[in-house]
Design a protein around this motif. Structure first.
Motif, PDB file in Angstrom:
ATOM      1  N   LEU A 280      87.956  30.454  17.984  1.00  0.00           N
ATOM      2  CA  LEU A 280      86.887  29.752  18.690  1.00  0.00           C
ATOM      3  C   LEU A 280      87.294  28.294  18.846  1.00  0.00           C
ATOM      4  O   LEU A 280      88.130  27.795  18.083  1.00  0.00           O
ATOM      5  N   PRO A 281      86.722  27.585  19.809  1.00  0.00           N
ATOM      6  CA  PRO A 281      87.084  26.166  19.970  1.00  0.00           C
ATOM      7  C   PRO A 281      86.919  25.412  18.647  1.00  0.00           C
ATOM      8  O   PRO A 281      85.910  25.586  17.956  1.00  0.00           O
ATOM      9  N   ASP A 282      87.928  24.610  18.295  1.00  0.00           N
ATOM     10  CA  ASP A 282      87.861  23.894  17.024  1.00  0.00           C
ATOM     11  C   ASP A 282      86.975  22.665  17.138  1.00  0.00           C
ATOM     12  O   ASP A 282      86.717  22.164  18.221  1.00  0.00           O
ATOM     13  N   SER A 283      86.509  22.217  15.984  1.00  0.00           N
ATOM     14  CA  SER A 283      85.718  20.993  15.920  1.00  0.00           C
ATOM     15  C   SER A 283      86.619  19.909  15.340  1.00  0.00           C
ATOM     16  O   SER A 283      87.791  20.148  15.074  1.00  0.00           O
ATOM     17  N   SER A 284      86.086  18.743  15.114  1.00  0.00           N
ATOM     18  CA  SER A 284      86.901  17.683  14.526  1.00  0.00           C
ATOM     19  C   SER A 284      87.163  17.955  13.050  1.00  0.00           C
ATOM     20  O   SER A 284      88.053  17.353  12.462  1.00  0.00           O
ATOM     21  N   ASN A 285      86.402  18.908  12.450  1.00  0.00           N
ATOM     22  CA  ASN A 285      86.535  19.180  11.015  1.00  0.00           C
ATOM     23  C   ASN A 285      87.210  20.497  10.662  1.00  0.00           C
ATOM     24  O   ASN A 285      87.695  20.646   9.549  1.00  0.00           O
ATOM     25  N   ASN A 286      87.201  21.502  11.579  1.00  0.00           N
ATOM     26  CA  ASN A 286      87.663  22.815  11.161  1.00  0.00           C
ATOM     27  C   ASN A 286      88.142  23.682  12.320  1.00  0.00           C
ATOM     28  O   ASN A 286      87.938  23.352  13.485  1.00  0.00           O
ATOM     29  N   TYR A 287      88.788  24.782  11.919  1.00  0.00           N
ATOM     30  CA  TYR A 287      89.223  25.829  12.844  1.00  0.00           C
ATOM     31  C   TYR A 287      88.426  27.090  12.517  1.00  0.00           C
ATOM     32  O   TYR A 287      88.148  27.371  11.350  1.00  0.00           O
ATOM     33  N   LYS A 288      88.088  27.889  13.543  1.00  0.00           N
ATOM     34  CA  LYS A 288      87.305  29.111  13.374  1.00  0.00           C
ATOM     35  C   LYS A 288      88.118  30.290  13.900  1.00  0.00           C
ATOM     36  O   LYS A 288      88.432  30.352  15.076  1.00  0.00           O
ATOM     37  N   LEU A 289      88.445  31.227  13.009  1.00  0.00           N
ATOM     38  CA  LEU A 289      89.277  32.368  13.348  1.00  0.00           C
ATOM     39  C   LEU A 289      88.457  33.652  13.254  1.00  0.00           C
ATOM     40  O   LEU A 289      87.795  33.902  12.242  1.00  0.00           O
ATOM     41  N   VAL A 290      88.470  34.463  14.312  1.00  0.00           N
ATOM     42  CA  VAL A 290      87.869  35.796  14.282  1.00  0.00           C
ATOM     43  C   VAL A 290      89.036  36.777  14.148  1.00  0.00           C
ATOM     44  O   VAL A 290      89.972  36.748  14.933  1.00  0.00           O
ATOM     45  N   TYR A 291      88.957  37.633  13.121  1.00  0.00           N
ATOM     46  CA  TYR A 291      90.015  38.619  12.888  1.00  0.00           C
ATOM     47  C   TYR A 291      89.369  39.907  12.374  1.00  0.00           C
ATOM     48  O   TYR A 291      88.195  39.922  12.012  1.00  0.00           O
ATOM     49  N   CYS A 292      90.105  40.984  12.357  1.00  0.00           N
ATOM     50  CA  CYS A 292      89.592  42.270  11.880  1.00  0.00           C
ATOM     51  C   CYS A 292      90.438  42.761  10.718  1.00  0.00           C
ATOM     52  O   CYS A 292      91.655  42.624  10.731  1.00  0.00           O
ATOM     53  N   VAL A 293      89.760  43.328   9.727  1.00  0.00           N
ATOM     54  CA  VAL A 293      90.453  43.944   8.600  1.00  0.00           C
ATOM     55  C   VAL A 293      90.313  45.452   8.718  1.00  0.00           C
ATOM     56  O   VAL A 293      89.360  45.963   9.307  1.00  0.00           O
ATOM     57  N   ALA A 294      91.278  46.154   8.155  1.00  0.00           N
ATOM     58  CA  ALA A 294      91.286  47.613   8.249  1.00  0.00           C
ATOM     59  C   ALA A 294      90.271  48.225   7.300  1.00  0.00           C
ATOM     60  O   ALA A 294      90.131  47.812   6.159  1.00  0.00           O
ATOM     61  N   ALA A 295      89.538  49.193   7.801  1.00  0.00           N
ATOM     62  CA  ALA A 295      88.616  50.047   7.035  1.00  0.00           C
ATOM     63  C   ALA A 295      88.652  51.383   7.769  1.00  0.00           C
ATOM     64  O   ALA A 295      89.654  51.695   8.405  1.00  0.00           O
ATOM     65  N   SER A 296      87.583  52.158   7.745  1.00  0.00           N
ATOM     66  CA  SER A 296      87.586  53.381   8.556  1.00  0.00           C
ATOM     67  C   SER A 296      87.579  53.018  10.039  1.00  0.00           C
ATOM     68  O   SER A 296      87.910  53.823  10.891  1.00  0.00           O
ATOM     69  N   CYS A 297      87.174  51.777  10.345  1.00  0.00           N
ATOM     70  CA  CYS A 297      87.317  51.186  11.679  1.00  0.00           C
ATOM     71  C   CYS A 297      87.643  49.709  11.452  1.00  0.00           C
ATOM     72  O   CYS A 297      87.515  49.210  10.345  1.00  0.00           O
ATOM     73  N   TRP A 298      88.080  49.002  12.465  1.00  0.00           N
ATOM     74  CA  TRP A 298      88.397  47.581  12.308  1.00  0.00           C
ATOM     75  C   TRP A 298      87.103  46.794  12.131  1.00  0.00           C
ATOM     76  O   TRP A 298      86.193  46.891  12.948  1.00  0.00           O
ATOM     77  N   MET A 299      87.004  46.018  11.050  1.00  0.00           N
ATOM     78  CA  MET A 299      85.791  45.271  10.717  1.00  0.00           C
ATOM     79  C   MET A 299      85.988  43.785  11.026  1.00  0.00           C
ATOM     80  O   MET A 299      86.830  43.119  10.415  1.00  0.00           O
TER      81      MET A 299
END
Length: 128
Positions: free
Chosen positions: A13-32
């Motif tokens: 997601l667009p970063d702010s002056s303070n942080n970075y925002k990452l969307v990712y998926c982890v493996a389970a019976s489906c990607w979470m």
């Protein structure tokens, strides 16, 4: 040993002056889907599972959606429905539960979740 960060990247997601925002998926019976907030120095500030996934069977169905409203707000909409498998018209009467969770990312990078829930009976099928 399994690394809790193993998964696939979905996007940043667009970063702010303070942080970075990452969307990712982890493996389970489906990607979470997960949301992780990192400081500009790379330190993990917070992380949150932002959808739960679901499975269906006779008498039960569900849908899980994720909407990115802005660079600091995401909304999860989880719907599930129940019906009688033995009825001739299975969809004639359904009980539908909807849970909406809004995830808000504060300036500090902390994630706040705000859930709302509704339950309704609905008739969507037609008798034959």
């Amino acid at each position: 040993e399994q690394n809790e960060y193993m998964g696939i990247s979905v996007g940043i997601l667009p970063d702010s002056s303070n942080n970075y925002k990452l969307v990712y998926c982890v493996a389970a019976s489906c990607w979470m889907p997960q949301l992780a907030i990192f400081s500009k120095e790379g330190r993990l500030i917070s992380k949150e599972q932002i959808a739960q996934g679901c499975g269906s069977d006779c008498g039960y169905g569900c849908k899980d959606s994720l909407i990115i409203s802005s660079s600091s707000e995401l909304k999860q909409i989880f719907e599930e429905w129940e019906y009688d498998c033995k009825q001739e018209d299975q969809l004639a009467k359904m009980k539908i539960r909807t849970v909406e969770i809004t995830y808000v990312i504060g300036n500090s990078g902390k994630i706040e979740s705000k859930p709302t829930e509704s339950i309704e009976a609905k008739s969507i099928g037609q008798k034959k």
